[in-house]
Write a protein that holds these residues in place. Structure first.
Motif, short mmCIF file in Angstrom:
data_model
loop_
_atom_site.label_atom_id
_atom_site.label_comp_id
_atom_site.label_asym_id
_atom_site.label_seq_id
_atom_site.Cartn_x
_atom_site.Cartn_y
_atom_site.Cartn_z
N UNK A 78 -24.70 1.73 -6.25
CA UNK A 78 -23.54 2.07 -5.43
C UNK A 78 -23.52 3.57 -5.13
N UNK A 79 -24.66 4.22 -5.26
CA UNK A 79 -24.77 5.66 -5.05
C UNK A 79 -25.34 5.97 -3.67
N UNK A 80 -25.09 7.19 -3.24
CA UNK A 80 -25.64 7.71 -1.99
C UNK A 80 -26.29 9.05 -2.28
N UNK A 81 -27.37 9.32 -1.55
CA UNK A 81 -28.00 10.63 -1.69
C UNK A 81 -28.00 11.32 -0.33
N UNK A 82 -27.95 12.63 -0.37
CA UNK A 82 -27.91 13.42 0.86
C UNK A 82 -28.41 14.82 0.56
N UNK A 138 -27.55 11.44 4.78
CA UNK A 138 -27.00 10.56 3.76
C UNK A 138 -27.56 9.14 3.89
N UNK A 139 -27.90 8.57 2.75
CA UNK A 139 -28.39 7.20 2.73
C UNK A 139 -28.09 6.58 1.37
N UNK A 164 -24.42 11.02 -5.31
CA UNK A 164 -23.02 10.88 -5.69
C UNK A 164 -22.66 9.39 -5.72
N UNK A 165 -21.81 9.04 -6.67
CA UNK A 165 -21.26 7.69 -6.77
C UNK A 165 -19.77 7.83 -7.06
N UNK A 166 -19.10 6.73 -7.30
CA UNK A 166 -17.65 6.79 -7.49
C UNK A 166 -17.27 7.63 -8.71
#
Length: 153
Positions: A24-28, A17-18, A37-39
């Motif tokens: 404001x999103x993260x990818x994994x 994950x980073x 994914x984001x809020x």
């Protein structure tokens, strides 16, 4: 950990994950598939929406109001800002609820637990029965854990 999520997936998630730069999103990686994914995605996954169709979520209070709320709950310790708020200085019923929130979101509790702003806002929303965007607060808490995971090693 849930029996539904194999350990290998959890390890792959935390290893890969980073933050997506400038968002404001993260990818994994999950099962060797790239996920972002984001809020908003998180809220959809949890299937949580405002209690009343067409009515927005209630804004959480600012820092000063949060501190006043903690005092109203009977907080007895030194309190300069929410980052210094120790759960042990709360009355027993609120301490128990704060410990449950910490356990659910962080996976553990200790004798010197602190509540970050998002967790205090969860308490505030529950106390006043407000239409708070709980997925956003949980997402904020998760993002802090992800961003600071290397410091905890």
């Amino acid at each position: 950990m849930s029996a539904d999520v194999p350990e290998i997936f959890m390890q792959q998630f935390w290893y890969s994950i980073k933050k997506v730069q400038g968002t404001d999103s993260y990818e994994f990686l999950l099962a060797n598939e790239k996920c972002v994914v984001n809020v908003d995605v998180f809220r959809t996954i949890l299937h949580i929406c405002p209690r009343v169709e067409g009515v927005n979520f209630t804004d959480v209070p600012d820092d000063d109001t949060t501190l006043a709320f903690l005092i109203k709950l009977g907080y007895k310790g030194p309190l300069y800002k929410h980052t210094n708020m120790l759960v042990d200085y709360m009355h027993q019923s609120w301490r128990t609820l704060a410990a449950i929130i910490n356990k659910c979101l962080f996976g553990k509790t200790t004798s010197n637990d602190k509540l970050c702003k998002s967790r205090i806002d969860i308490l505030w929303g529950m106390f006043y029965e407000e239409n708070v965007d709980y997925p956003e607060l949980i997402w904020e808490d998760l993002a802090i854990q992800i961003d600071h995971r290397k410091e905890k090693r």
